[in-house]
Design a protein around this motif. Structure first.
Motif, short mmCIF file in Angstrom:
data_model
loop_
_atom_site.label_atom_id
_atom_site.label_comp_id
_atom_site.label_asym_id
_atom_site.label_seq_id
_atom_site.Cartn_x
_atom_site.Cartn_y
_atom_site.Cartn_z
N GLU A 122 35.05 73.22 17.97
CA GLU A 122 34.14 72.10 17.73
C GLU A 122 34.90 70.79 17.48
O GLU A 122 34.41 69.71 17.81
CB GLU A 122 33.23 72.40 16.53
N SER A 164 30.85 70.06 26.15
CA SER A 164 29.53 70.38 25.59
C SER A 164 28.51 70.25 26.72
O SER A 164 28.69 69.46 27.64
CB SER A 164 29.17 69.43 24.44
N GLY A 183 25.83 75.72 28.24
CA GLY A 183 26.14 75.17 26.92
C GLY A 183 27.02 76.15 26.17
O GLY A 183 27.41 77.20 26.68
N GLU A 234 28.34 73.35 19.45
CA GLU A 234 28.09 72.41 20.54
C GLU A 234 29.14 72.46 21.65
O GLU A 234 28.86 72.16 22.80
CB GLU A 234 28.03 70.98 19.99
N LYS A 235 30.36 72.86 21.31
CA LYS A 235 31.45 72.76 22.29
C LYS A 235 32.07 74.12 22.60
O LYS A 235 31.94 75.07 21.83
CB LYS A 235 32.53 71.81 21.76
#
Length: 275
Positions: free
Chosen positions: A114, A140, A152, A157-158
């Motif tokens: 992240e 992301s 995704g 998120e990443k």
């Protein structure tokens, strides 16, 4: 290297390849008394000799040590002493191979990629600087190409992925690896991986250069679970690497996410025989 007193880098570099310590002779003697220990003895002796002939004890010493370690596990009847000596040989050669470098030894840490890399993701995972063709990328959302890559992240998120579009060529590899790891108990590495696209090539997990897990080809448009037991490498400061290889076209993105170090699952007991 199997001589516990021969772990000092300068001592190894200054010792002639023709010199064999009494401790090494004794180790060979003990190993040869074990059932099937001859092969482990040969490998351990080769590791010992290589450490004396290679002044900087670099990549070749690592390779030899990995082979020595693997052989000790391959021959189940080699005996306790043979396994112990081969493991010591592995650990010492690894330490010597990294001597004089700036590679820190770090504790294991979970990572979902992240935060920005800042040298190493989660203080642990970094791109190989020599020996591959390109680097892993942070992302992301979906990747830039159609019909390949995840939509995704698996967690947060990443995630990290290899971009298979130009200028990448078939067979190009990207290697993400840890610093030498410090752990003293049984451990497994669990991770998420995504391999979607008609020309996906392969994803491999290596520990000190030895392949412990591999997957290849199109695995569908979903995140999958991977697990690698690294318990045998405790106290050896191993380096773990993800190596992703590009296939023949841009439809070959490969992604990883949510890497965790966990207690290895217990093996499933065999079914109870019917009375």
């Amino acid at each position: 290297i199997c001589d516990p007193d021969q772990t000092n880098t300068s001592a190894l570099a200054d010792t002639s390849s023709a010199t064999t310590s009494s401790a090494t002779i004794n180790n060979d003697h003990h190993i040869s008394t074990d059932n099937g220990g001859t092969y482990a003895k040969t490998c351990a002796s080769a590791c010992h000799a290589n450490a004396h002939t290679i002044a900087n004890a670099g990549a070749y010493a690592k390779t030899c040590a990995s082979a020595c370690h693997a052989n000790a596990h391959t021959i189940a009847n080699a005996g306790t002493y043979a396994k112990t000596c081969a493991s010591t040989c592995h650990a010492n050669a690894h330490t010597i191979a990294n001597a004089g470098t700036n590679e820190p030894m770090v504790p294991v840490a979970n990572c979902s990629f992240e935060m920005k890399k800042n040298g190493a993701y989660c203080g642990l995972w970094h791109d190989l600087t020599v020996g591959d063709e390109f680097n892993w990328s942070s992302r992301s959302g979906k990747t830039s190409s159609s019909y390949t890559g995840p939509l995704g992240a698996a967690d947060g998120e990443k995630y990290l992925y290899i971009e298979a579009s130009s200028p990448r060529n078939k067979g190009d590899a990207a290697i993400l690896q840890t610093w030498p790891l410090d752990f003293t108990a049984d451990l497994a590495m669990r991770f998420k991986y995504h391999m979607y696209g008609k020309d996906v090539a392969s994803l491999t997990v290596l520990v000190d250069g030895a392949e412990l897990w591999s997957q290849s080809g199109n695995q569908g448009n979903s995140w999958k679970d991977g697990l690698v037991d690294i318990s045998e490498f405790q106290l050896m400061q191993p380096i773990i690497a993800f190596e992703a290889t590009r296939g023949k076209s841009y439809r070959g993105d490969i992604a990883i996410d949510n890497v965790e170090f966990v207690v290895p699952p217990k093996p499933t007991p065999p079914p109870t025989p019917k009375p």
